[in-house]
Design an enzyme around this catalytic site. Structure first.
Site, PDB file in Angstrom:
ATOM      1  N   ASP A   1       0.876  -1.176   0.000  1.00  0.00           N
ATOM      2  CA  ASP A   1       0.000   0.000   0.000  1.00  0.00           C
ATOM      3  C   ASP A   1       0.916   1.229   0.000  1.00  0.00           C
ATOM      4  OD1 ASP A   1      -2.411   1.550   0.259  1.00  0.00           O
ATOM      5  OD2 ASP A   1      -1.917   1.870   2.357  1.00  0.00           O
ATOM      6  N   SER A   2       0.303   2.410  -0.136  1.00  0.00           N
ATOM      7  CA  SER A   2       1.097   3.634  -0.067  1.00  0.00           C
ATOM      8  C   SER A   2       1.612   3.887   1.345  1.00  0.00           C
ATOM      9  CB  SER A   2       0.232   4.823  -0.494  1.00  0.00           C
ATOM     10  OG  SER A   2      -0.899   4.913   0.356  1.00  0.00           O
TER      11      SER A   2
ATOM     12  N   TYR B   1      -1.109   8.275  -2.608  1.00  0.00           N
ATOM     13  CA  TYR B   1      -1.205   7.909  -4.019  1.00  0.00           C
ATOM     14  C   TYR B   1      -2.397   8.592  -4.696  1.00  0.00           C
ATOM     15  CZ  TYR B   1       1.973   3.805  -3.786  1.00  0.00           C
ATOM     16  OH  TYR B   1       3.044   2.955  -3.671  1.00  0.00           O
ATOM     17  N   GLY B   2      -3.395   8.893  -3.888  1.00  0.00           N
ATOM     18  CA  GLY B   2      -4.705   9.269  -4.434  1.00  0.00           C
ATOM     19  C   GLY B   2      -4.723  10.549  -5.241  1.00  0.00           C
TER      20      GLY B   2
ATOM     21  N   CYS C   1      -4.127  -1.740  -1.859  1.00  0.00           N
ATOM     22  CA  CYS C   1      -4.332  -0.342  -2.239  1.00  0.00           C
ATOM     23  C   CYS C   1      -5.322  -0.286  -3.407  1.00  0.00           C
ATOM     24  CB  CYS C   1      -2.987   0.240  -2.659  1.00  0.00           C
ATOM     25  SG  CYS C   1      -3.127   1.844  -3.444  1.00  0.00           S
TER      26      CYS C   1
ATOM     27  N   THR D   1      -6.216   2.302  -5.105  1.00  0.00           N
ATOM     28  CA  THR D   1      -5.787   3.192  -6.181  1.00  0.00           C
ATOM     29  C   THR D   1      -4.959   2.404  -7.199  1.00  0.00           C
ATOM     30  OG1 THR D   1      -5.722   4.928  -4.502  1.00  0.00           O
ATOM     31  CG2 THR D   1      -4.745   5.448  -6.623  1.00  0.00           C
TER      32      THR D   1
ATOM     33  N   GLU E   1      -3.328   9.325   7.823  1.00  0.00           N
ATOM     34  CA  GLU E   1      -1.880   9.057   7.937  1.00  0.00           C
ATOM     35  C   GLU E   1      -1.283   9.831   9.108  1.00  0.00           C
ATOM     36  OE1 GLU E   1       0.761   7.327   6.264  1.00  0.00           O
ATOM     37  OE2 GLU E   1      -0.727   6.109   5.231  1.00  0.00           O
TER      38      GLU E   1
ATOM     39  N   CYS F   1     -10.985   2.610  -0.141  1.00  0.00           N
ATOM     40  CA  CYS F   1      -9.594   2.958   0.155  1.00  0.00           C
ATOM     41  C   CYS F   1      -9.261   2.210   1.434  1.00  0.00           C
ATOM     42  CB  CYS F   1      -9.439   4.461   0.352  1.00  0.00           C
ATOM     43  SG  CYS F   1      -7.824   4.924   1.027  1.00  0.00           S
ATOM     44  N   THR F   2      -8.111   1.552   1.456  1.00  0.00           N
ATOM     45  CA  THR F   2      -7.807   0.694   2.606  1.00  0.00           C
ATOM     46  C   THR F   2      -7.484   1.484   3.871  1.00  0.00           C
ATOM     47  OG1 THR F   2      -5.539   0.522   1.771  1.00  0.00           O
ATOM     48  CG2 THR F   2      -7.066  -1.268   1.234  1.00  0.00           C
ATOM     49  N   HIS F   3      -7.348   2.788   3.741  1.00  0.00           N
ATOM     50  CA  HIS F   3      -7.187   3.595   4.948  1.00  0.00           C
ATOM     51  C   HIS F   3      -8.519   3.735   5.707  1.00  0.00           C
ATOM     52  CE1 HIS F   3      -3.379   4.796   3.122  1.00  0.00           C
ATOM     53  NE2 HIS F   3      -3.066   5.484   4.211  1.00  0.00           N
TER      54      HIS F   3
HETATM   55  N1  DGL Z   1      -4.787   3.072   0.747  1.00  0.00           N
HETATM   56  C1  DGL Z   1      -4.714   3.317  -0.639  1.00  0.00           C
HETATM   57  C2  DGL Z   1      -5.990   3.001  -1.355  1.00  0.00           C
HETATM   58  O1  DGL Z   1      -6.640   2.049  -0.975  1.00  0.00           O
HETATM   59  C3  DGL Z   1      -3.986   4.577  -1.084  1.00  0.00           C
HETATM   60  C4  DGL Z   1      -4.367   5.836  -0.422  1.00  0.00           C
HETATM   61  C5  DGL Z   1      -3.446   6.994  -0.814  1.00  0.00           C
HETATM   62  O2  DGL Z   1      -2.250   6.857  -0.667  1.00  0.00           O
HETATM   63  O3  DGL Z   1      -3.967   8.024  -1.281  1.00  0.00           O
HETATM   64  O4  DGL Z   1      -6.360   3.617  -2.327  1.00  0.00           O
END
Ligand code: DGL
Length: 275
Positions: free
Chosen positions: A9-10, A41-42, A72, A74, A147, A179-181
């Protein structure tokens, strides 16, 4: 066969996926890569995401992983083909997993701006489940707030309310955490959603899909979870990654600083407590 799962992931978002996997397959060795040098990454361009995906897969290429989990969305949205073609091993993605978890007809997706703009969720869901209404909402403020550990304050509450508003107006019956966050803000999300709207975490479906590959699950309860079989790597020193690792995993894993260029693995940068 000795199986080791590669997951990336990022940053810290992939923890939510790792956790779901280990809840089901407790003693599985994993190699976790958080690309902290380039998070978020987004808001990158699609071609940047595709180049990053190439680099990450190149890095995994000599790590003897038996399968890769794209932790991730994205990357899953914009570079699934690259990940799938890079190594001759199984690849597990979140969008496919989420689609298999659906039974509602009106679906909202909360995601990074790039994932939402790609409409990958809409395309995948409507191809598998024709007649489903999908609305995708980009949420640029969420990953930076998460984050930096801001999981429950006024700023993130206002941001979530703003992003939920078009989905609620569209009368969605379920919301995919695209988004996994975002699993990390589920408690807050629940307080802002109308009753009856189901929250879908694709990682739950992904962990289930792994059963066929990994064999019978060895389920563990949350307090039995251990990350001792997981090696954590980052591409840049990051205090928030370390803090989040301690907070979310409930443990202070060793975190290794690696370089994706030239496949060099550099120093161990200590436990998360030590950073
Ligand atoms: N956690 C990632 C996702 O599921 C990336 C989020 C990011 O870095 O913007 O998209």
């Amino acid at each position: 066969m000795n199986i080791c799962l590669g997951i990336f992931d990022s940053g810290v978002g992939g923890f939510s996926v790792l956790q779901r996997i280990l809840e089901r397959h407790g003693d599985l060795p994993c190699l976790y890569l958080g690309d902290t040098a380039r998070v978020p990454y987004g808001e990158k361009t699609p071609s940047e995401i595709r180049n990053i995906a190439r680099e990450i897969m190149h890095w995994f290429s000599d790590k003897e992983v038996s399968a890769v989990v794209i932790g991730c969305n994205t990357t899953n949205s914009l570079a699934l083909d690259i990940v799938e073609k890079s190594l001759d091993i199984p690849v597990f993605g979140l969008i496919n997993a989420a689609t298999n978890m659906l039974h509602e007809k009106r679906i909202g997706v909360l995601a990074t701006p790039l994932t939402a703009a790609s409409l990958a969720y809409t395309q995948f869901i409507t191809s598998k489940r024709p007649g489903t209404f999908v609305i995708e909402q980009g949420c640029p403020r969420l990953v930076p707030l998460i984050e930096s550990g801001q999981l429950d304050n006024l700023e993130i509450k206002q941001a979530i309310s703003q992003y939920l508003s078009p989905l609620i107006e569209a009368r969605v019956e379920a919301i995919i955490l695209g988004c996994t966050h975002y699993p990390l803000i589920v408690p807050l999300l629940k307080t802002l959603l109308p009753l009856g709207v189901r929250i879908i975490d694709p990682a739950i479906g992904l962990a289930l899909q792994l059963d066929d590959f990994l064999g019978s699950p060895k389920a563990l309860s949350n307090n039995q979870l251990t990350y001792s079989m997981t090696r954590f790597c980052v591409t840049a020193k990051s205090e928030s990654f370390s803090r989040s690792a301690s907070a979310w995993l409930g443990q202070c894993p060793e975190i290794h600083l690696v370089s994706l260029k030239g496949n060099q693995v550099s120093s161990r940068i200590g436990t998360s407590r030590g950073l």
